[in-house]
Design an enzyme around this catalytic site. Structure first.
Site, PDB file in Angstrom:
ATOM      1  N   ARG A  65      -7.434  14.004 -23.480  1.00  0.00           N
ATOM      2  CA  ARG A  65      -8.214  13.692 -24.679  1.00  0.00           C
ATOM      3  C   ARG A  65      -8.426  12.203 -24.939  1.00  0.00           C
ATOM      4  O   ARG A  65      -9.112  11.846 -25.902  1.00  0.00           O
ATOM      5  CB  ARG A  65      -7.578  14.312 -25.932  1.00  0.00           C
ATOM      6  CG  ARG A  65      -7.397  15.817 -25.878  1.00  0.00           C
ATOM      7  CD  ARG A  65      -8.697  16.551 -25.666  1.00  0.00           C
ATOM      8  NE  ARG A  65      -8.571  17.999 -25.891  1.00  0.00           N
ATOM      9  CZ  ARG A  65      -9.408  18.901 -25.425  1.00  0.00           C
ATOM     10  NH1 ARG A  65     -10.441  18.515 -24.686  1.00  0.00           N
ATOM     11  NH2 ARG A  65      -9.233  20.181 -25.676  1.00  0.00           N
ATOM     12  N   ASP A 153     -16.045  19.745 -15.964  1.00  0.00           N
ATOM     13  CA  ASP A 153     -15.300  20.828 -16.599  1.00  0.00           C
ATOM     14  C   ASP A 153     -15.589  20.899 -18.088  1.00  0.00           C
ATOM     15  O   ASP A 153     -15.619  19.890 -18.788  1.00  0.00           O
ATOM     16  CB  ASP A 153     -13.799  20.656 -16.399  1.00  0.00           C
ATOM     17  CG  ASP A 153     -13.020  21.768 -17.076  1.00  0.00           C
ATOM     18  OD1 ASP A 153     -13.311  22.942 -16.781  1.00  0.00           O
ATOM     19  OD2 ASP A 153     -12.173  21.466 -17.925  1.00  0.00           O
ATOM     20  N   HIS A 180     -16.657  24.212 -13.256  1.00  0.00           N
ATOM     21  CA  HIS A 180     -16.497  25.146 -14.375  1.00  0.00           C
ATOM     22  C   HIS A 180     -17.578  26.200 -14.184  1.00  0.00           C
ATOM     23  O   HIS A 180     -18.761  25.952 -14.446  1.00  0.00           O
ATOM     24  CB  HIS A 180     -16.681  24.401 -15.698  1.00  0.00           C
ATOM     25  CG  HIS A 180     -16.620  25.263 -16.911  1.00  0.00           C
ATOM     26  ND1 HIS A 180     -15.540  25.270 -17.762  1.00  0.00           N
ATOM     27  CD2 HIS A 180     -17.502  26.156 -17.429  1.00  0.00           C
ATOM     28  CE1 HIS A 180     -15.759  26.118 -18.756  1.00  0.00           C
ATOM     29  NE2 HIS A 180     -16.953  26.671 -18.574  1.00  0.00           N
ATOM     30  N   ASP A 306      -4.716  24.136 -17.500  1.00  0.00           N
ATOM     31  CA  ASP A 306      -5.893  23.932 -18.343  1.00  0.00           C
ATOM     32  C   ASP A 306      -5.445  23.552 -19.751  1.00  0.00           C
ATOM     33  O   ASP A 306      -5.959  24.055 -20.762  1.00  0.00           O
ATOM     34  CB  ASP A 306      -6.800  25.170 -18.366  1.00  0.00           C
ATOM     35  CG  ASP A 306      -8.188  24.863 -18.934  1.00  0.00           C
ATOM     36  OD1 ASP A 306      -8.449  23.685 -19.244  1.00  0.00           O
ATOM     37  OD2 ASP A 306      -8.996  25.797 -19.076  1.00  0.00           O
TER      38      ASP A 306
END
Length: 432
Positions: A65, A153, A180, A306
């Protein structure tokens, strides 16, 4: 120097599974000593009797993040959670703000990790600029800056011509392209697996075919171009079968799944639990069993968490508005070890899925093995200790996990990154 003595040394990359003593020196594996441990040793000693000593675990699918969403997670807290979970290396996805689509962002992540990280951080750069799926990023510049792989992704590269060009460009360099796989038109508006549970709960469904169509297209493009394709978070029976067929055809295609896809089904949505809202969604029992078989027979190459942190405001809301994703760095190892109890896979296969295979897929030199000269990245695992995953023990800034309160077996008791102990727990600590 560091001596890890008396443990069961499991190193799938070199074919080792034996009792011994591991010596680390100057950030590298110095060697493995058989027989009795040295009576005197000029360094720290870790007693690993009854434990596994394995190559440092590698999580090849993590969202740290940072930059841009530091209130959810940052490099310091994310890598701390990784170390507690037994991971010495994590590959972080590009969907930050700004997106990791320039060398400057890649270098920022590496520099921040070198200053504050408790694990090696491997930046995964974007396939397309701004994750917009229109213009390819400069793979060469990003690779030179330190990018370990390329992925959009969180978003599907819907433009098939762009995906072909990406695979063609990446091939001569050997860059792994992580995808993805989800057709956004087929999945549009779906928050749960399309099926009876979604109907019963009144939640819009996303069909398995949305994932499967995307996997099929990318496998065919990999076949056309000869590029290195890696399919992320496989969750469906047909997805596993298509990966199996690609391997039988000799294509350079690999795949991963996440613990929630082999542990949970869409039944976990009961009560509209937003912590079970993930993308792709939790599937049926038939899909879960197919994923387990893919892990058992070698079709699926890796287990990745993930890890997707979200603050409470994005989870403590109505189901349709909640963000997708769960944290997983501290539970992945234990949930993978549970597969042994079920008789699905062996200890060596667990270690392979969490270390040797991710290192091979990402072409990481000196990692995923305990061979002499390898990086001194080591995880010591107590496979038998029982513990409870409690909210207060979560190292991540975010707490979005459906596994809070679960009784788990097996955990990392020491995590050593580049010869430095980043996590160490007493035997039986936090057991219940």
């Amino acid at each position: 120097m560091l001596l890890i003595k008396g443990g069961r040394i499991i190193d799938p990359a070199s074919g080792r599974d034996e009792l011994g003593h591991l010596v680390l020196k100057e950030g590298k594996v110095d060697g493995i000593l058989p027989g009795d441990a040295p009576e005197e040793f000029a360094g720290k000693v870790i007693d690993a009797s009854g434990m596994w000593v394995v190559p440092g675990l590698i999580d090849m699918h993590v969202h740290l993040r940072e930059p841009g969403f530091e209130w959810k997670e940052d490099i310091r807290t994310g890598t701390k959670a990784a170390a507690v979970g037994g991971f010495t290396s994590v590959a972080c996805m590009a969907n930050t703000e700004p997106v990791n689509d320039t060398p400057e962002i890649t270098r920022f992540i590496i520099d921040k990790a070198n200053r504050e990280g408790s694990a090696n951080v491997l930046p995964v750069a974007a396939i397309s600029r701004g994750l917009a799926g229109k213009e390819m990023t400069d793979f060469t510049e990003l690779s030179e800056a330190g990018a370990a792989a390329f992925s959009d992704d969180g978003k599907y590269v819907a433009n098939s011509l762009l995906m072909r060009r990406v695979m063609e460009y990446a091939r001569p360099f050997g860059f792994p392209v992580l995808v993805h796989a989800e057709d956004p038109d087929l999945a549009a508006g779906g928050y749960a697996n399309e099926g009876w549970n979604a109907i019963r709960l009144g939640i819009a469904g996303a069909p398995a075919v949305a994932e499967e169509v995307a996997i099929a297209r990318d496998i065919l493009i990999a076949r056309q171009t000869g590029g290195r394709l890696h399919i992320q978070h496989i969750s469906t029976r047909m997805g596993v079968e298509m990966l199996r067929m690609a391997k039988r055809a000799g294509l350079n295609v690999t795949g991963e799944t996440a613990p929630h896809y082999f542990t949970l089904t869409d039944a976990a949505l009961e009560g509209y639990d937003t912590n079970a809202k993930v993308n792709p969604p939790l599937r049926s029992e038939e899909d879960r069993m197919a994923v387990l078989e893919g892990l058992r027979d070698g079709t699926i190459d890796a287990i990745a968490s993930d890890h997707a942190p979200h603050d409470d405001s994005l989870k403590e809301c109505e189901f349709s508005s909640a963000a997708c994703g769960i944290i997983g760095l501290q539970t992945t190892l234990s949930l993978a070890l549970a597969l042994m109890k079920e008789g699905t896979i062996s200890p060596v296969r667990v270690v392979e899925l969490l270390s040797a295979s991710p290192a091979r897929i990402l072409s990481l030199r000196g990692k995923g093995t305990l061979a002499p000269g390898a990086d001194a990245d080591v995880t010591v695992i107590d496979p038998e200790t029982e513990w409870e995953f409690r909210r207060e023990a979560i190292m991540s800034k975010s707490k979005n996990s459906p596994f809070i309160g679960w009784k788990l077996r097996g955990r990392a008791v020491a995590t050593i990154c580049r010869g430095i102990i980043r996590h160490e727990a007493a035997r039986g600590e936090e057991s219940f």
